[in-house]
Each structure stands twice: as structure tokens, then as C-alpha cells.
Scaffold this motif. Structure first.
Motif, PDB file in Angstrom:
ATOM      1  N   ALA A   1       0.828  -1.212   0.000  1.00 30.49           N
ATOM      2  CA  ALA A   1       0.000   0.000   0.000  1.00 30.49           C
ATOM      3  C   ALA A   1       0.858   1.257   0.000  1.00 30.49           C
ATOM      4  N   GLY A   2       1.944   1.228  -0.767  1.00 34.05           N
ATOM      5  CA  GLY A   2       2.794   2.395  -0.892  1.00 34.05           C
ATOM      6  C   GLY A   2       3.789   2.588   0.234  1.00 34.05           C
ATOM      7  N   GLU A   3       3.837   1.683   1.188  1.00 32.90           N
ATOM      8  CA  GLU A   3       4.749   1.798   2.321  1.00 32.90           C
ATOM      9  C   GLU A   3       5.638   0.576   2.398  1.00 32.90           C
ATOM     10  N   VAL A   4       6.823   0.749   2.957  1.00 30.91           N
ATOM     11  CA  VAL A   4       7.748  -0.361   3.146  1.00 30.91           C
ATOM     12  C   VAL A   4       7.454  -1.010   4.490  1.00 30.91           C
ATOM     13  N   TRP A   5       7.250  -2.319   4.451  1.00 33.01           N
ATOM     14  CA  TRP A   5       6.935  -3.094   5.648  1.00 33.01           C
ATOM     15  C   TRP A   5       7.968  -4.191   5.831  1.00 33.01           C
ATOM     16  N   SER A   6       8.223  -4.525   7.095  1.00 28.96           N
ATOM     17  CA  SER A   6       8.975  -5.750   7.343  1.00 28.96           C
ATOM     18  C   SER A   6       8.005  -6.895   7.114  1.00 28.96           C
TER      19      SER A   6
ATOM     20  N   GLU B   1       1.263  -8.958  12.112  1.00 29.58           N
ATOM     21  CA  GLU B   1       1.643  -9.153  13.510  1.00 29.58           C
ATOM     22  C   GLU B   1       2.544  -8.007  13.922  1.00 29.58           C
ATOM     23  N   GLY B   2       1.995  -7.081  14.674  1.00 28.44           N
ATOM     24  CA  GLY B   2       2.755  -5.895  15.055  1.00 28.44           C
ATOM     25  C   GLY B   2       3.024  -5.062  13.815  1.00 28.44           C
ATOM     26  N   ALA B   3       4.318  -4.891  13.491  1.00 26.85           N
ATOM     27  CA  ALA B   3       4.700  -4.133  12.286  1.00 26.85           C
ATOM     28  C   ALA B   3       5.229  -5.055  11.207  1.00 26.85           C
ATOM     29  N   THR B   4       4.914  -6.335  11.305  1.00 20.53           N
ATOM     30  CA  THR B   4       5.406  -7.316  10.331  1.00 20.53           C
ATOM     31  C   THR B   4       4.227  -7.947   9.599  1.00 20.53           C
ATOM     32  N   ALA B   5       4.338  -7.921   8.271  1.00 17.86           N
ATOM     33  CA  ALA B   5       3.317  -8.546   7.435  1.00 17.86           C
ATOM     34  C   ALA B   5       3.681 -10.021   7.232  1.00 17.86           C
ATOM     35  N   ILE B   6       2.699 -10.872   7.371  1.00 19.06           N
ATOM     36  CA  ILE B   6       2.894 -12.314   7.110  1.00 19.06           C
ATOM     37  C   ILE B   6       2.389 -12.563   5.701  1.00 19.06           C
ATOM     38  N   VAL B   7       3.247 -13.114   4.853  1.00 17.76           N
ATOM     39  CA  VAL B   7       2.920 -13.247   3.430  1.00 17.76           C
ATOM     40  C   VAL B   7       2.998 -14.677   2.953  1.00 17.76           C
TER      41      VAL B   7
END
Length: 143
Positions: free
Chosen positions: A109-114, A136-142
Motif C-alpha cells: 500500500a505504498g509503504e515499506v513493511w517488514s 503481527e505488530g509491524a510485520t506482514a505475514i505473506v
């Protein structure tokens, strides 16, 4: 005391019922206050005391019986528009740094995620598209 008309007493009662409505946020008090206002209107037209009480009871019970179930039904509905992290679940992202079971970076969504892979044995390379299944928190599970 006898000089005050009955409709004034009903309005005083409505105001008195409005106080716990504001303090407790219980809408039932508002419905009872509306019943008292209806009784005040009836008293203003010169209706007898018994009829005034009946108007109060009928209007209050009708409002509670009709409005309360509708309000409860609307209160239990989940919002139709997902916001926050719920809006990100199910979105696609692009891998910026290799993502595996221990971590990585994605553009979501236009932002850098861990990010980290749901399946720890799986790895996703730079430029690959992945689906976000959870946050989970600031981490995306992919996957």
C-alpha cells in the motif's frame, strides 16, 4: 403545588429521565423521556390523569419494543469498510528484499513493511508479488 399544570410535571419528569440518559448512555431512559413528553402533550390537550399515564406507558413500551431491537441489530453489525491493518489483509505486495521465514521487506500500500513468510521453508525473491495474510505488530505475514 396545585397551581402547576400536569403537563409541566410531565416535562419535569422527561428532563429528569434525560439526566440518567446522559450519565449512563442507556437509550431506554431517552425512550421513557419521550413517553413523558407524549404524556405532557396529552395533558396539554386536557386529557385525564389516567389517560396521561396510559399514554406514557404505551409510548415508552412501544419505543422500547420497536427501537431497542433495531439498535441492538445495528450495534452488532461489523463495519462494512475495513480500516487499519484489517484493510491490508488480503492485499498484494511487492518484495523489496528477499522474504523468508526469518524476515525481509515488502512494499505494501505504498509503504515499506517488514515481512516474513507464513511457510518458514518458503522464500520470495525481489520483485515477486506476495499476498498478505496477516499483520503481527509491524510485520506482514505473506504467502
Amino acid at each position: 403545588m396545585n397551581d402547576i399544570d400536569a403537563w409541566v410535571w410531565w416535562l419535569v419528569g422527561a428532563a429528569a429521565l434525560g439526566i440518567p440518559l446522559v450519565v449512563t448512555a442507556m437509550p431506554e431512559f431517552g425512550m421513557l423521556a419521550a413517553g413523558a413528553v407524549a404524556a405532557a402533550v396529552a395533558a396539554g390537550f386536557g386529557v385525564g390523569a389516567v389517560a396521561q399515564v396510559l399514554v406514557f406507558i404505551v409510548v415508552s413500551v412501544a419505543l422500547i419494543a420497536v427501537v431497542r431491537p433495531i439498535a441492538n441489530r445495528h450495534g452488532k453489525q461489523s463495519p462494512r469498510l475495513a480500516t487499519g491493518i484489517d484493510a491490508l489483509k488480503g492485499k498484494q505486495a511487492v518484495v523489496l528484499e528477499r522474504v523468508d521465514g526469518s524476515g525481509g521487506r515488502i512494499k505494501l500500500a505504498g509503504e515499506v513493511w517488514s515481512a516474513r513468510a507464513l511457510d518458514t521453508d518458503r522464500a520470495y525473491d525481489v520483485g515477486q508479488e506476495v499476498d498478505v495474510v496477516d499483520i503481527e505488530g509491524a510485520t506482514a505475514i505473506v504467502i
